[in-house]
Design a protein around this motif. Structure first.
Motif, mmCIF file in Angstrom:
data_model
loop_
_atom_site.group_PDB
_atom_site.id
_atom_site.type_symbol
_atom_site.label_atom_id
_atom_site.label_comp_id
_atom_site.label_asym_id
_atom_site.label_seq_id
_atom_site.Cartn_x
_atom_site.Cartn_y
_atom_site.Cartn_z
ATOM 1 N N ASP A 117 -25.697 92.183 -3.564
ATOM 2 C CA ASP A 117 -24.567 91.272 -3.508
ATOM 3 C C ASP A 117 -23.525 91.558 -4.594
ATOM 4 O OD1 ASP A 117 -25.520 89.935 -1.227
ATOM 5 O OD2 ASP A 117 -26.875 88.744 -2.479
ATOM 6 N N ASP A 137 -28.569 94.694 -7.358
ATOM 7 C CA ASP A 137 -28.387 93.545 -6.485
ATOM 8 C C ASP A 137 -27.361 93.924 -5.417
ATOM 9 O OD1 ASP A 137 -27.506 91.118 -5.295
ATOM 10 O OD2 ASP A 137 -28.070 90.013 -7.089
ATOM 11 N N ARG A 140 -31.871 91.306 -3.909
ATOM 12 C CA ARG A 140 -30.928 90.203 -4.105
ATOM 13 C C ARG A 140 -31.712 89.013 -4.656
ATOM 14 N NH1 ARG A 140 -29.427 89.952 1.811
ATOM 15 N NH2 ARG A 140 -27.370 90.434 0.971
#
Length: 81
Positions: free
Chosen positions: A46, A44, A16
């Motif tokens: 997220d 990532d 991230r």
């Protein structure tokens, strides 16, 4: 005598933004990759709620050929094996 793998090893780094351990893991992966080539992709956590739920508390996480090999820190010697 060992036979060559038909396909390169697939390594995925789950990370991230603003994660210093993730930067360290990427550096180790790139150093090892120069000596022992493998396919590397980065995701990532997220990006999706599913990835955040799976790996968000353990990042960085490294999968090698679909199996979790490392979390938090990557050991270069173990990775090369």
């Amino acid at each position: 005598m060992a036979t060559a793998r038909p396909d390169p090893v697939e390594v995925v780094l789950y990370t991230r933004a603003e994660c210093c351990l993730c930067h360290d893991a990427r550096d180790v992966l790139e150093r090892v990759r120069r000596r022992r080539p493998f396919a590397l992709s980065e995701r990532d956590v997220d990006e999706t709620p599913e990835l955040a739920a799976l790996y968000g508390a353990e990042i960085p996480v490294v999968l090698v050929d679909g199996r979790k090999a490392f979390k938090y820190r990557v050991d270069a010697v173990t990775l090369e094996r």
